[in-house]
Design a protein around this motif. Sequence first.
Motif, mmCIF file in Angstrom:
data_model
loop_
_atom_site.group_PDB
_atom_site.id
_atom_site.type_symbol
_atom_site.label_atom_id
_atom_site.label_comp_id
_atom_site.label_asym_id
_atom_site.label_seq_id
_atom_site.Cartn_x
_atom_site.Cartn_y
_atom_site.Cartn_z
ATOM 1 N N ILE A 1 8.354 -7.699 4.142
ATOM 2 C CA ILE A 1 7.223 -7.185 4.935
ATOM 3 C C ILE A 1 6.322 -6.306 4.066
ATOM 4 O O ILE A 1 5.090 -6.446 4.067
ATOM 5 N N ALA A 2 6.938 -5.397 3.309
ATOM 6 C CA ALA A 2 6.161 -4.446 2.501
ATOM 7 C C ALA A 2 5.360 -5.162 1.415
ATOM 8 O O ALA A 2 4.190 -4.840 1.180
ATOM 9 N N ILE A 3 5.974 -6.140 0.749
ATOM 10 C CA ILE A 3 5.296 -6.828 -0.361
ATOM 11 C C ILE A 3 4.147 -7.695 0.156
ATOM 12 O O ILE A 3 3.027 -7.635 -0.376
ATOM 13 N N VAL A 4 4.412 -8.480 1.203
ATOM 14 C CA VAL A 4 3.368 -9.381 1.719
ATOM 15 C C VAL A 4 2.182 -8.583 2.248
ATOM 16 O O VAL A 4 1.020 -8.811 1.856
ATOM 17 N N VAL A 5 2.462 -7.610 3.118
ATOM 18 C CA VAL A 5 1.361 -6.834 3.716
ATOM 19 C C VAL A 5 0.718 -5.926 2.677
ATOM 20 O O VAL A 5 -0.524 -5.810 2.616
ATOM 21 N N GLY A 6 1.537 -5.272 1.843
ATOM 22 C CA GLY A 6 1.001 -4.309 0.866
ATOM 23 C C GLY A 6 0.101 -4.975 -0.165
ATOM 24 O O GLY A 6 -1.004 -4.480 -0.436
ATOM 25 N N ILE A 7 0.550 -6.095 -0.736
ATOM 26 C CA ILE A 7 -0.268 -6.767 -1.757
ATOM 27 C C ILE A 7 -1.529 -7.362 -1.144
ATOM 28 O O ILE A 7 -2.621 -7.253 -1.723
ATOM 29 N N ALA A 8 -1.397 -7.949 0.043
ATOM 30 C CA ALA A 8 -2.594 -8.522 0.698
ATOM 31 C C ALA A 8 -3.611 -7.436 1.018
ATOM 32 O O ALA A 8 -4.810 -7.583 0.720
ATOM 33 N N ALA A 9 -3.130 -6.335 1.589
ATOM 34 C CA ALA A 9 -4.056 -5.240 1.956
ATOM 35 C C ALA A 9 -4.685 -4.621 0.708
ATOM 36 O O ALA A 9 -5.898 -4.352 0.675
ATOM 37 N N GLY A 10 -3.891 -4.404 -0.344
ATOM 38 C CA GLY A 10 -4.415 -3.804 -1.568
ATOM 39 C C GLY A 10 -5.423 -4.705 -2.268
ATOM 40 O O GLY A 10 -6.447 -4.231 -2.776
ATOM 41 N N THR A 11 -5.147 -6.006 -2.273
ATOM 42 C CA THR A 11 -6.065 -6.951 -2.933
ATOM 43 C C THR A 11 -7.401 -7.026 -2.189
ATOM 44 O O THR A 11 -8.481 -6.959 -2.808
ATOM 45 N N ILE A 12 -7.338 -7.173 -0.868
ATOM 46 C CA ILE A 12 -8.579 -7.262 -0.080
ATOM 47 C C ILE A 12 -9.371 -5.965 -0.191
ATOM 48 O O ILE A 12 -10.609 -5.969 -0.317
ATOM 49 N N ALA A 13 -8.654 -4.820 -0.180
ATOM 50 C CA ALA A 13 -9.346 -3.524 -0.291
ATOM 51 C C ALA A 13 -10.061 -3.406 -1.636
ATOM 52 O O ALA A 13 -11.165 -2.846 -1.717
ATOM 53 N N ALA A 14 -9.431 -3.925 -2.712
ATOM 54 C CA ALA A 14 -10.067 -3.847 -4.035
ATOM 55 C C ALA A 14 -11.265 -4.779 -4.135
ATOM 56 O O ALA A 14 -12.315 -4.418 -4.690
#
Length: 334
Positions: A108-121
């Motif tokens: 959960i942490a990896i999928v949501v965290g990487i997706a959210a961080g990438t889109i935010a960047a």
Amino acid sequence: MLNYILKRFLMLIPVLLGVSLLAFSIIHLIPGDPARVILGERATEAAILNLQEKLGLNEPLYVQFFNFLTNTLQGDLGRSIITNEEVSHELLIAFAATIELTVVAMIIAIVVGIAAGTIAAVRQYSIFDNASMVGALVGVSMPIFWLGLMMIWLFAYKLGWFPPSGRLDVGFDIPRITHFLLIDTLLASNLKAFINTLWHLAMPSFALATIPMAIIARMTRSSMLEVMRQDYIRTARAKGLSEKVVIFKHAIKNAFLPVITVIGLQVGLLLGGAVLTETVFSFPGLGRRLYNAIMARDYPVVQGGILLVAVCFVLVNLLVDLTYNHIDPRIKME
């Protein structure tokens, strides 16, 4: 590569020796006597002394530590003072539950965290960027025990969507082959039990995932922003490559190195630090077992559990270091 792995395994020896000494010292500095805990307040002094002698607690501390080390080297972690079961067997069952919980939480942490961080960047200073970073700040700041209690109150008692505790509903008779319930239910070809296990994992794994999810999202965003300003990204865009190709083929892979470090550290921390989550959700994992052992002054279980967590932490970090070389071949393992 082989020499590097061998060196890391050799470094494991002083690390485990230091952890053993530290765990042994700390547990014996805590006030309380296991013999008095077992026999109760009304026990006579003669009975307490007799039990202390039987458990070897009347020996000098250096003798107890030496006995613990020699037995551990022979693969014998002893028996629990409270349950008289083999410590290795108890820890194996509890650790399987913790690994299952940690794996689901990290997915959960990896999928949501990487997706959210990438889109935010990619969409820096947008509404999504600001909202995700505020959400990450809240995720890092929110105490897990409070979040867990609120989730139980809302989703278990008010809405009735998820069970408040446990790993599986009463009534399912699943043979415990691996002690990983998700695997055991599949081996038993019991789809209802598999779904029920996932249903029980939903709330504790999400609560456990909040902090690593927030840290991964923030790390991914900052790493992606740094990579997106590099010359080779501008070159890729100048060549006419689409934005998707630039991001997924050139940016994410190079931005992933610091994120992997964070993921490795978080996995190690979750394996040994899920005490609060497991206690709040009455999840029978290693953290809850260690908490009960500390409260009961069950020395063999505490010492064995801490050693197990230390070994896992070192092995996870070794795996992370080996992954560096796979992602970036310029990094040499020496």
